[in-house]
Write an enzyme that holds these catalytic residues in place. Sequence first.
Site, mmCIF file in Angstrom:
data_model
loop_
_atom_site.group_PDB
_atom_site.id
_atom_site.type_symbol
_atom_site.label_atom_id
_atom_site.label_comp_id
_atom_site.label_asym_id
_atom_site.label_seq_id
_atom_site.Cartn_x
_atom_site.Cartn_y
_atom_site.Cartn_z
ATOM 1 N N TYR A 174 -24.226 80.000 -42.141
ATOM 2 C CA TYR A 174 -23.294 80.106 -41.019
ATOM 3 C C TYR A 174 -22.242 81.182 -41.309
ATOM 4 C CZ TYR A 174 -24.871 75.696 -38.853
ATOM 5 O OH TYR A 174 -25.600 74.707 -38.238
ATOM 6 N N LYS A 207 -31.545 77.379 -41.667
ATOM 7 C CA LYS A 207 -30.894 76.889 -40.451
ATOM 8 C C LYS A 207 -29.800 77.865 -40.049
ATOM 9 C CE LYS A 207 -27.941 73.292 -38.535
ATOM 10 N NZ LYS A 207 -27.002 72.186 -38.825
#
Length: 309
Positions: A174, A207
């Site tokens: 992220y 992810k």
Amino acid sequence: MRISPRVQKILSNYDSENPAVKAKLAQLLMNGRLGGTGKMIILPVDQGIEHGPARSFAVNPGGYDPFYHHQLAIDAGLNAYAAPLGQLEVSTGKLYGQVPTILKLNHSNSLSRLKEDADQAIFGSVEDALRLGCTAIGFTIYPGSDQGLEQMEEIAELIREAKAVGLPTVLWSYPRGGNISKDGETAIDVVAYAAHLASQLGAHVIKVKLPTDFIEQKEAKKEFDGARIAIGTQAERVAEVMRSCFAGRRIVVFSGGAAKDTASVLDDARAIRDGGGNGSIIGRNCFRRPRDEALELLDTLVRIFQGKE
């Protein structure tokens, strides 16, 4: 367990791994209603740590109980359930073996003052993952943060440790902190870069958030424009992220993101499917709904990834 041809093809991209790691990856890919399709849906529930219990669970009080989420992943026929150490220690003793589990090793919290140097604390270990019978470990890095390089060194060592005992790694990548703008956190160039970094670190499953068509870096914009990289639709942006992960040779799942309506969640899933992504990792857009609604939503998501919706 008989491994489908589609999953065998995916696992062939991991030929340098030892048989134990590949067997665990096969377990993730062959479990549940999407087993054998090469697609995945993972239920991650670490929001209690990240945002606080009331902000996460008050809207659906069953969520205060770790058994609720673990059982939801089982009943929905998902590929895996990802959670922090404390939650898994509560529920795994009774629900072991019914759905693959991923021990999320590090976490941030909304009480922290860290901004430019966003970081996470390590709560668990590879040894804990083995003790709890987990199928993989999970970890978050913040590319762009002033602490990002240290996080990468931490996970590089943990990946080596996990591989040595036969566990794959799911890496949340992220972009955050440093000089990255708020829009830049989901910019296509930055998200694709973050996914590529996770690939280079040795992550087995990556992810990332679904990217927007915004481009953060001036230097990257020149390349995107010059190469005429298509980013106008969500599916095209998913395809670019996949291409950034060794030309699609790594498993990539996309976050459900902030709370949104059902139609938006389903549109995101179709874009992931059409762009060649491997699936969704959906938490708050699932467990904050009443259980029956969550199961209905997950059923539709499964059907989308099966190509039936």
